[in-house]
Design a protein around this motif. Structure first.
Motif, PDB file in Angstrom:
ATOM      1  N   LYS A 183      75.747  85.179  12.687  1.00  0.00           N
ATOM      2  CA  LYS A 183      76.404  86.069  11.631  1.00  0.00           C
ATOM      3  C   LYS A 183      76.118  87.311  12.007  1.00  0.00           C
ATOM      4  O   LYS A 183      77.117  88.164  11.513  1.00  0.00           O
ATOM      5  CB  LYS A 183      76.543  84.706  11.484  1.00  0.00           C
ATOM      6  CG  LYS A 183      76.515  83.132  11.695  1.00  0.00           C
ATOM      7  CD  LYS A 183      76.200  82.610  10.731  1.00  0.00           C
ATOM      8  CE  LYS A 183      74.707  82.274   9.283  1.00  0.00           C
ATOM      9  NZ  LYS A 183      74.178  81.844  10.061  1.00  0.00           N
ATOM     10  N   SER A 184      75.233  87.588  10.533  1.00  0.00           N
ATOM     11  CA  SER A 184      75.267  88.885  10.345  1.00  0.00           C
ATOM     12  C   SER A 184      75.303  89.887  11.657  1.00  0.00           C
ATOM     13  O   SER A 184      75.927  91.063  10.815  1.00  0.00           O
ATOM     14  CB  SER A 184      73.784  89.172   9.315  1.00  0.00           C
ATOM     15  OG  SER A 184      73.111  88.095   8.137  1.00  0.00           O
ATOM     16  N   THR A 185      74.507  89.286  12.371  1.00  0.00           N
ATOM     17  CA  THR A 185      74.630  90.839  13.225  1.00  0.00           C
ATOM     18  C   THR A 185      76.256  90.999  13.306  1.00  0.00           C
ATOM     19  O   THR A 185      76.637  92.370  13.534  1.00  0.00           O
ATOM     20  CB  THR A 185      74.302  90.681  14.311  1.00  0.00           C
ATOM     21  OG1 THR A 185      72.479  90.386  13.970  1.00  0.00           O
ATOM     22  CG2 THR A 185      74.138  91.196  15.639  1.00  0.00           C
ATOM     23  N   LEU A 232      82.116  88.297   3.791  1.00  0.00           N
ATOM     24  CA  LEU A 232      81.236  88.078   2.502  1.00  0.00           C
ATOM     25  C   LEU A 232      80.468  87.552   3.592  1.00  0.00           C
ATOM     26  O   LEU A 232      80.164  86.665   3.681  1.00  0.00           O
ATOM     27  CB  LEU A 232      82.162  87.186   1.981  1.00  0.00           C
ATOM     28  CG  LEU A 232      83.058  87.913   0.401  1.00  0.00           C
ATOM     29  CD1 LEU A 232      84.209  87.157   0.948  1.00  0.00           C
ATOM     30  CD2 LEU A 232      82.328  87.845  -0.886  1.00  0.00           C
ATOM     31  N   ASP A 233      78.754  87.805   3.262  1.00  0.00           N
ATOM     32  CA  ASP A 233      78.268  87.302   4.043  1.00  0.00           C
ATOM     33  C   ASP A 233      77.413  86.306   2.394  1.00  0.00           C
ATOM     34  O   ASP A 233      76.519  86.738   2.344  1.00  0.00           O
ATOM     35  CB  ASP A 233      77.277  88.642   4.550  1.00  0.00           C
ATOM     36  CG  ASP A 233      76.201  87.859   5.950  1.00  0.00           C
ATOM     37  OD1 ASP A 233      75.666  86.423   6.195  1.00  0.00           O
ATOM     38  OD2 ASP A 233      75.456  88.659   6.552  1.00  0.00           O
ATOM     39  N   GLU A 234      77.304  85.262   3.314  1.00  0.00           N
ATOM     40  CA  GLU A 234      76.935  84.518   2.162  1.00  0.00           C
ATOM     41  C   GLU A 234      76.763  84.448   0.520  1.00  0.00           C
ATOM     42  O   GLU A 234      75.509  84.223  -0.156  1.00  0.00           O
ATOM     43  CB  GLU A 234      75.219  83.987   2.417  1.00  0.00           C
ATOM     44  CG  GLU A 234      74.978  83.455   4.020  1.00  0.00           C
ATOM     45  CD  GLU A 234      73.314  83.001   4.335  1.00  0.00           C
ATOM     46  OE1 GLU A 234      72.799  82.881   3.279  1.00  0.00           O
ATOM     47  OE2 GLU A 234      73.682  83.393   5.093  1.00  0.00           O
ATOM     48  N   PRO A 235      77.972  84.469   0.401  1.00  0.00           N
ATOM     49  CA  PRO A 235      77.681  85.364  -1.008  1.00  0.00           C
ATOM     50  C   PRO A 235      77.514  84.093  -1.970  1.00  0.00           C
ATOM     51  O   PRO A 235      77.158  84.215  -3.687  1.00  0.00           O
ATOM     52  CB  PRO A 235      79.439  85.260  -1.465  1.00  0.00           C
ATOM     53  CG  PRO A 235      80.068  84.821   0.325  1.00  0.00           C
ATOM     54  CD  PRO A 235      79.444  83.959   0.764  1.00  0.00           C
ATOM     55  N   HIS A 266      77.478  92.484   1.212  1.00  0.00           N
ATOM     56  CA  HIS A 266      76.194  92.150   1.735  1.00  0.00           C
ATOM     57  C   HIS A 266      75.311  90.392   1.537  1.00  0.00           C
ATOM     58  O   HIS A 266      75.616  90.506  -0.027  1.00  0.00           O
ATOM     59  CB  HIS A 266      74.768  93.188   2.031  1.00  0.00           C
ATOM     60  CG  HIS A 266      75.695  94.363   2.962  1.00  0.00           C
ATOM     61  ND1 HIS A 266      75.206  94.177   3.974  1.00  0.00           N
ATOM     62  CD2 HIS A 266      76.285  95.238   2.289  1.00  0.00           C
ATOM     63  CE1 HIS A 266      76.180  95.861   4.474  1.00  0.00           C
ATOM     64  NE2 HIS A 266      76.895  95.876   3.211  1.00  0.00           N
ATOM     65  N   GLN A 267      74.350  89.770   2.825  1.00  0.00           N
ATOM     66  CA  GLN A 267      74.077  88.840   1.853  1.00  0.00           C
ATOM     67  C   GLN A 267      72.374  89.178   1.263  1.00  0.00           C
ATOM     68  O   GLN A 267      72.539  88.886  -0.205  1.00  0.00           O
ATOM     69  CB  GLN A 267      72.695  88.920   3.458  1.00  0.00           C
ATOM     70  CG  GLN A 267      72.726  87.136   2.934  1.00  0.00           C
ATOM     71  CD  GLN A 267      71.971  86.459   4.674  1.00  0.00           C
ATOM     72  OE1 GLN A 267      71.621  87.107   5.681  1.00  0.00           O
ATOM     73  NE2 GLN A 267      71.401  85.568   4.583  1.00  0.00           N
ATOM     74  N   HIS A 268      72.000  90.656   0.814  1.00  0.00           N
ATOM     75  CA  HIS A 268      71.202  91.017   0.062  1.00  0.00           C
ATOM     76  C   HIS A 268      71.630  92.312  -0.697  1.00  0.00           C
ATOM     77  O   HIS A 268      72.481  93.117   0.235  1.00  0.00           O
ATOM     78  CB  HIS A 268      70.061  91.491   0.225  1.00  0.00           C
ATOM     79  CG  HIS A 268      69.237  90.457   1.297  1.00  0.00           C
ATOM     80  ND1 HIS A 268      69.310  90.194   2.670  1.00  0.00           N
ATOM     81  CD2 HIS A 268      69.250  88.806   0.898  1.00  0.00           C
ATOM     82  CE1 HIS A 268      69.009  89.118   2.852  1.00  0.00           C
ATOM     83  NE2 HIS A 268      68.590  88.424   1.759  1.00  0.00           N
TER      84      HIS A 268
HETATM   85 MG   LIG Z   1      72.259  86.078   7.934  1.00  0.00          MG
END
Ligand SMILES: [Mg+2]
Ligand SMILES: Nc1ncnc2c1ncn2[C@@H]1O[C@H](COP(=O)(O)OP(=O)(O)OP(=O)(O)O)[C@@H](O)[C@H]1O
Lengths: 372, 506
Positions: free
Chosen positions: B49-51, B170-173, B91-93
């Protein structure tokens, strides 16, 4: 933002980028040479031939390289723990006193190979002692080592002045230097090494400490990547919060690191003091401590990289000296400019070209494999 | 706002393919997201997913495939290009400069000219407008590191909107948000959608998918295995599509059998670095064979409590007794020797050294142990053990030599969990054990935590996920403003706990 975060493969990071930076440094140095009316290609040729053309030149080049390896390692070890030791200059200077005291006390009684291990220890101890107070101030008081180590450079310089002028000076002589060591206090020249490649060392001062430097490279590699202490150092250097989570004591690691770093800087003194001049002279370090910072940065703080970049600076030193001899228009100061150029491009501007290289790489990586 | 029905595609990904060495992170991905909709993407840890989002945002280049924005093919070489195509990413982070103010962070890289002052004034005005339009209120002059995570995230969103983002990723917000913060975020997202923005939301929480998305895609091992209209699917179906098998969405555990006290905290008071009291005269005990959960809204002293017990933060008064011994003056290394293991709340900050290879992190904190060698690291032994943990905890990709930063977020968490639980500690203290972890892995980690309890160990669990606290804990303590305001059994209702967490009822 933008390309800064795009990862590049190792061969680009460690191969292509440094080479391009180096080429740029030479290019701009060439412009400087051209601007003062000399032929830059001829100058480059003179520089390279001077540094690598004959056995004697190579001997001088490797002599400088030796000093830079020690100071480069000194800086690198500290960086792995997240410390910036810019006191290698002073630590090397004080290390010289340690080496000289050993040589002066033993040279009349034992052969060099008995003196040598004690001299290594003496140089390292004195170098470490010079780093100990800044280390303690950082570990316990939070006084930044960058500031304190610089200050110690001055303190050591004055101290050595005093010691040489008032204590070690040969009575009746003008030069502030110790007496000449007997052969029992000298490191032998490495004639055979150059002879192996069919050259002649001649007057070049390349000596046994070159081998000690290479051994230290190996030991530093073992320390950083193979020991638990190195593991703790790297953890602290990369992530102080992870180190505290893992119970890695900040003060302890800072102290140990700085002592090792100071010790490595101290060993640099073996090369000029016991290898080249066979006596303790005033200001013998001559900036090698500061060059060590550039060497470590360029060598990405890895012993293998440090050997290569120390060699590069060795070539610049030796080749530069020859060049200013053969082309009088190019003075010593010009050589310093060229060295500065290398430091600028390879160290400070390391990332200047990165965005362009990332783009080129993306194009390149995509087109052969890509669908379009 | 457009008068078109939400049909026109904002983003089309066609045949996107990406490999990292042997890892095939994205396999021939085809995805269309309609303009003015919220599209969810779910999938296991490491599903890609993040990729995929990083490719859309120019962080990685696809090996193959095409990206179309509003029907036009685009090449996105870097984040600058993504921004000019109207794509913004949270980002996730987070990617904020911690000691800059909100305003400075929002402007960073978009300062608007050489003179800062003019840019600052107009940025301030623009920020005001965005706040008003979308309900994203934050003090523009607050320094980032002093803001709670929920606010920091708003800054990330503001940053994207400030740059004119039409598409927001939004990645894992919600991984780091408290439930009220998450609710507020969703309100903002709905407003954004209604104003015609397109939103892609990655999450592991199926509840959120059901609550807010219009459509949802499921990824598995680099592929999109299904795309559904949210209204036409169920949590159970999604869970099964994700993992490829039925997943227990509930934890099964037997009765607790508490034995002797293994961890006891007496009148503990902890101050933060500024001298503010964060833990205020807290006392409790954890017995062998029980899980004690600490519920509370983030920032009410739970983090400091955990750090004090782990020996990282010095309490200003009170006593902590582990395994019958007072830990006053012990550092984390001595505590580990006493049988205490700690899964820290923030894996990036504490639990892992991201630049290390996986195997190097698998011994962090335990590296002095004889089994990893004397003065030298016994690399063979370390790698062998790391590989065993990789298999046992299904850490993907199964490569102990991979740099930890290159593992997906959930797999990074598994590295920490494996390291701490495999130690067989007597006392296990845990902060946010399943943050960013997929449902299959949550099931697994929960099971391991319960196994640890059943093996007669004491477990102290801190989580902002009320569901997690309720399903795992045998007893629940509620913290509010540094104090334990009450204790309930594991069966306590969400309502009751919620009120206590808000400091309203005891
Ligand atoms: Mg990820
Ligand atoms: N730079 C990289 N080098 C090597 N492998 C990578 C890199 N980045 C990602 N990967 C691998 O690609 C796969 C997909 O990772 P990705 O981060 O996209 O997963 P994800 O679906 O976002 O997972 P999570 O839910 O845990 O965040 C993983 O196996 C990961 O380890």
């Amino acid at each position: 933002m933008s390309t800064a975060s795009v990862p590049l493969p190792g061969w680009i990071n460690y191969g292509v980028i440094p080479l391009i930076n180096l080429a740029l440094a030479f290019f701009f140095s060439g412009i400087v040479v051209w601007a003062i009316g000399e032929n830059p290609f001829e100058a480059l040729q003179l520089l390279l031939v001077g540094a690598l053309g004959r056995g004697e030149g190579i001997g001088f080049t490797l002599f400088y390289t030796t000093s830079f390896i020690f100071t480069g390692l000194s800086v690198a070890v500290a960086i792995h723990s997240g410390l910036f030791n810019i006191g290698s200059e002073g630590q090397a200077y004080l290390g010289g006193l340690g080496a000289a005291l050993v040589a002066l006390s033993l040279d009349a009684y034992v052969p060099w190979y008995v003196t040598m291990p004690f001299a290594v220890i003496g140089a390292a101890l004195f170098g470490a002692a010079c780093a100990a107070i800044p280390a303690w101030l950082q570990a316990k008081r939070g006084s930044h080592v960058v500031i304190t180590t610089i200050m110690f450079n001055f303190i050591v310089s004055s101290l050595m002045n005093y010691v040489l002028v008032h204590m070690l000076i040969v009575p009746g002589k003008m030069a502030p230097e110790s007496r000449t060591f007997l052969p029992g206090g000298q490191l032998p020249k490495l004639d055979w090494l150059i002879a192996m490649f069919g050259g002649k060392l001649g007057a070049a001062p390349l000596n046994f400490s070159f081998l000690i430097a290479l051994i230290m490279c190996f030991l530093v590699w073992v320390l950083i990547w193979r020991t638990k202490l190195g593991y703790e150092m790297r953890t602290l250097g990369i992530s102080p919060s992870a180190a505290s989570y893992a119970g890695i004591g900040y003060s302890k690691i800072v102290m140990i690191t700085m002592l090792i770093s100071g010790g490595l800087a101290g060993m640099m003194a073996l090369n000029p003091v016991m290898g080249a001049s066979a006596r303790l002279q005033i200001e013998f370090v001559g900036g090698a401590g500061f060059v060590g910072i550039a060497v470590s940065l360029m060598g990405r703080n890895h012993p293998a990289g440090i050997v290569l970049s120390a060699l590069l600076f060795g070539i610049l030193y030796q080749g530069g000296a020859e060049l200013s001899f053969d082309m009088p228009a190019i003075t010593r100061d010009m050589i310093v400019v060229i060295q500065g150029m290398v430091i600028l491009f390879a160290g400070a501007l390391e990332y200047m070209l990165r965005p362009a290289i990332v783009r080129a790489y993306q194009q390149f990586a995509r087109s052969p494999a890509g669908g379009r | 706002m457009s008068f078109e029905p939400a049909k026109e595609p904002a983003i089309e990904l066609v045949g996107i393919d990406k490999k990292f060495g042997a890892v095939h992170a994205n396999k021939n991905i085809n995805l269309t997201v309609a303009k003015g909709s919220i599209h969810g993407i779910i999938g296991e840890n490491g599903a890609g997913k993040s990729t995929l989002m990083s490719i859309l945002y120019g962080f990685y280049q696809a090996d193959e495939g095409e990206i179309r924005i509003s029907g036009k093919p685009v090449t996105i070489r870097d984040s600058q290009a993504a921004i000019s195509s109207g794509i913004g990413m949270v980002h996730q982070h987070f990617m904020l400069v911690e000691n800059f103010t909100v305003l400075e962070n929002v402007m960073l890289g978009a300062e608007g000219g050489q003179l800062l002052r003019r840019g600052v004034a107009s940025a301030r005005k623009e920020l005001k407008r965005l706040e008003a339009d979308y309900g994203l209120d934050v003090d523009p002059d607050a320094v980032i590191e002093e803001l709670p995570v929920g606010r920091q995230q708003r800054v990330e969103i503001l940053k994207a909107l400030y740059r004119g983002a039409e598409i927001l990723i939004l990645d894992e917000p919600t991984g780091v948000l408290t439930p009220p913060e998450a609710d507020h975020l969703f309100k903002v997202l709905r407003v954004l959608r209604d104003q015609g923005k397109t939103i892609i939301l990655i999450t592991h929480k199926l509840r959120e998918i059901m609550a807010i998305t219009d459509t949802v895609s499921v990824m598995r091992r680099g592929e999109i295995v299904a795309t559904r209209k949210t209204a036409d699917t169920t949590v159970e179906e999604l869970a099964e599509l994700m993992v490829g098998r039925r997943v227990l969405l509930r934890v099964e555990k037997g009765e607790a059998d508490p034995g002797k006290v293994l961890l006891s905290v007496k009148n503990l008071t902890v101050k933060d670095s500024r001298g503010v009291t964060m833990v205020d005269d807290v006392s409790f005990e954890v017995r062998a064979g029980e899980i004690v959960g600490i519920a509370g809204v983030a920032g009410n002293g739970q983090s400091e409590l955990l750090e004090a017990i782990a020996g990282i933060r010095k309490p200003s008064s009170g006593e902590i007794i582990v395994n019958g011994q007072s830990i006053a003056g012990s550092d984390p290394a001595m505590l580990r020797a006493l049988g205490l293991a700690h899964i820290p709340e923030d894996r990036h900050h504490m639990g892992l050294v991201l630049k290390f290879e996986e195997y190097e992190n698998s011994i962090l904190g335990y590296h002095r142990d004889r089994r990893y060698g004397g003065a030298m690291l016994d690399l063979d032994a370390i790698r062998k053990q790391a590989e065993e943990q990789i298999v046992k905890y299904d850490i993907r990709p199964p490569n102990a030599r991979l740099k930890t930063a290159n593992f997906s977020g959930g797999n990074q968490q598994k590295i920490v969990v494996a390291r701490e639980i495999e130690r067989d500690p007597d006392v296990l203290i845990i902060g946010q054990p399943t943050r960013g972890v997929d449902i299959g892995a949550i099931e697994f980690i929960h099971k391991r935590i319960i196994d640890t309890r059943d093996a007669g160990k004491a477990v102290l669990l801190v989580s902002v996920e009320l569901d997690e606290i309720r399903s795992l804990s045998d007893r629940i303590l509620v913290m509010f403003a540094g104090k334990v305001v009450g204790e309930k059994s594991g069966e306590a209702g969400e309502q009751t706990l919620g009120l206590m967490m808000a400091g309203i009822a005891a």
